[in-house]
Design an enzyme around this catalytic site. Structure first.
Site, short mmCIF file in Angstrom:
data_model
loop_
_atom_site.label_atom_id
_atom_site.label_comp_id
_atom_site.label_asym_id
_atom_site.label_seq_id
_atom_site.Cartn_x
_atom_site.Cartn_y
_atom_site.Cartn_z
N SER A 76 22.16 72.57 72.00
CA SER A 76 21.33 72.25 70.79
C SER A 76 20.36 71.04 70.96
CB SER A 76 22.10 71.66 69.67
OG SER A 76 22.84 72.97 68.83
N ALA A 77 20.40 70.40 72.18
CA ALA A 77 19.27 69.40 72.28
C ALA A 77 17.82 70.11 72.14
CB ALA A 77 19.51 68.83 73.53
#
Length: 396
Positions: A76-77
C-alpha cells in the site's frame, strides 16, 4: 551487531543513529533483506541496504544479497504514488477534485454513488471499500472487468459522510479515473509523468524484461524473535476480532481479491494495481517524496506548495470503518498520528501493509523510503520502520 551479508551504503555525518537502528532491525526484529534511504533538501543523506534479496535467501546456499538496486513490492505504499497521479491531474487543470466521479466515469453513478466526489476517493470516503463478491486474482488483473464491478457496487455507507480504508478497491477507483481523464493506463501514466521525470526505479506494472524483473526480490512472512524490540504486536481486542470475522467490513475490504494473489508471481507484478503492487527501491520511494516537496537531482518538483497543502490537509479523521482504529488522511495520504506515526505533525505519506513506508516532511525538508522483503502482520506502523523514523528524528 553483525548482519549476515553485511550492511552496506553510506550515511552523512549526524545520521549514524539511522544506521545503528537499521543494523538492530536484523538482530532484534527479524529483518531478512531491506533498504532505507533518506533525502534532506533534495540531497541524499542516508542510503543503506543489507541482507538477502529474497526473504527465504540463505548466504550459505549462495543466494543473492540485497544490493543497492534491489527493488521490492511495497504494497500500500503504492497508494501514495497513485494519489500523486490524481493530484497532478488536478494541479494541471485536467481533473476537478470537487466533481462527481460519475462526471468522468458515468457507469460509476449506479446504486447511489452519484454524489461520490473525486476528493472522496482520495480521502477514503467513497463508501466502497469492499465488494459483494470478491474478485479472483485473474479478474483483479483485468482493469476493465474490475472497474465495472466497482462501478456496480452499492456503497456501504452514505458517500462522503464517513471514512474507511479502501485497501484494494482504491486500485480500480484511481486507475479508472486516470484512464477516463487521460486515455492512458494508470501504470503507463505514472511511468511517463512521475517515475520518468524524477528518474525513479519505481513501477506500477513491472516491465517483463528480464533486466528489470531480475532486480526484484521475493517477499514473504517473517516471525521475529520474542522480546524487547521484536515484531510481535498485540492488537486491541476489537481490532483482532474485526480481522478474524469473515463477515466484517475489515476482512471484506482486505479480501476484495480472494484468494489472495501470489505477490511473487510475474503476472501479478506486471499488472497495474495502484493500491497494492507497486515495485520500488528504497531510493525511489524516498526520491519520489523528495520530488513532491522540492527540487531533487535535476528532476524538478512535482507538487506546487498549494498541492502539498491539499495532500496533507486533514480530510478524514476518527474511527475508521475498516481499520477500526482512529486514522487520519489527507487527500490520498496518511497523516502523522497514532495509527501511522511519521516524522512530525506536518508529515504525509503512506505505509505498506507488512513493512514498507514512504513519506515527506516539508518542515524539515526530509523524505524517507523504507523497503523490505519480510512481511509482518501489522498494517500501518511496522516496528522496523518506526525504529528507523525514531532514529531519523534523533539525527535532525
Amino acid at each position: 551487531m553483525s548482519v549476515r551479508g553485511g550492511v552496506h551504503g553510506t550515511v552523512a555525518a549526524g545520521y549514524e543513529p539511522v544506521r545503528d537502528a537499521f543494523v538492530r532491525n536484523f538482530g532484534e526484529r527479524g529483518e531478512r533483506g531491506a533498504a532505507v534511504t533518506v533525502y534532506r533538501d533534495g540531497r541524499r543523506v542516508v542510503d543503506l541496504w543489507g541482507g538477502t534479496k529474497d526473504v527465504d535467501g540463505d548466504f550459505e546456499a549462495g543466494d543473492a544479497p540485497w544490493e543497492r538496486g534491489t527493488a521490492q513490492i511495497v504494497r500500500s505504499a503504492t497508494k501514495g504514488v497513485a494519489a500523486a497521479a490524481l493530484l497532478l491531474l488536478h494541479q494541471r487543470g485536467e481533473l476537478d477534485l470537487d466533481a462527481p466521479v460519475g462526471s468522468y466515469w458515468p457507469e460509476f453513478k449506479a446504486r447511489g454513488k452519484e454524489r461520490v466526489l473525486v476528493r472522496h476517493v482520495l480521502a477514503h470516503r467513497a463508501g466502497v471499500p469492499a465488494l459483494d463478491r470478491p474478485l479472483t486474482p485473474a479478474e483483479a488483473l483485468d482493469p476493465d472487468l474490475a472497474a465495472a464491478v466497482v462501478a456496480a457496487q452499492a456503497p456501504f455507507w452514505e458517500p462522503g459522510e464517513d471514512h474507511g480504508y479502501h485497501a484494494q478497491t482504491y486500485s480500480w477507483l484511481v486507475g479508472e479515473l486516470v484512464r477516463r481523464v487521460t486515455g492512458r493506463p494508470v501504470g503507463e501514466w505514472i511511468a511517463d509523468e512521475i517515475a520518468g521525470p524524477l528518474g525513479l526505479d519505481l513501477w506500477v506494472g513491472l516491465p517483463t524484461s528480464e533486466a528489470e524483473a531480475g532486480r526484484t526480490g521475493r517477499l514473504g512472512r517473517i516471525e521475529a524473535p520474542a522480546g524487547p524490540g521484536g515484531l510481535r504486536m498485540r492488537p486491541k481486542r476489537n481490532v483482532a476480532e474485526a480481522y478474524a470475522d469473515p463477515e466484517s467490513l475489515t476482512r471484506r475490504a482486505f479480501g476484495a481479491i480472494d484468494p489472495s494473489p501470489d505477490e511473487n508471481d510475474s503476472a501479478y507484478r506486471a499488472a497495474a494495481l495502484p493500491a497494492s503492487n507497486g515495485v520500488a527501491t528504497a531510493d525511489a520511494l524516498a526520491r519520489f517524496y523528495a520530488g513532491l516537496v522540492g527540487e531533487v537531482g535535476g528532476g524538478g518538483r512535482l507538487f506546487t506548495p498549494a498541492t502539498v497543502e491539499l495532500a496533507r490537509g486533514e480530510a478524514s479523521a476518527g474511527p475508521d470503518r475498516v481499520l477500526v482504529v482512529n486514522t487520519r488522511f489527507g487527500l490520498g495520504y496518511m497523516l502523522h498520528g497514532a495509527a501511522s506515526p511519521l516524522l512530525g505533525p506536518g508529515s504525509f505519506g503512506h505505509p505498506g501493509r507488512g513493512g514498507a513506508l514512504g513519506f515527506a516532511d516539508p518542515e524539515s525538508g526530509v523524505a524517507f523510503g523504507y523497503v523490505t522483503n519480510g512481511m509482518n502482520k501489522g498494517v500501518t506502523a511496522d516496528p522496523r520502520a518506526q525504529a528507523l523514523v525514531r532514529a531519523l528524528r534523533e539525527s535532525l
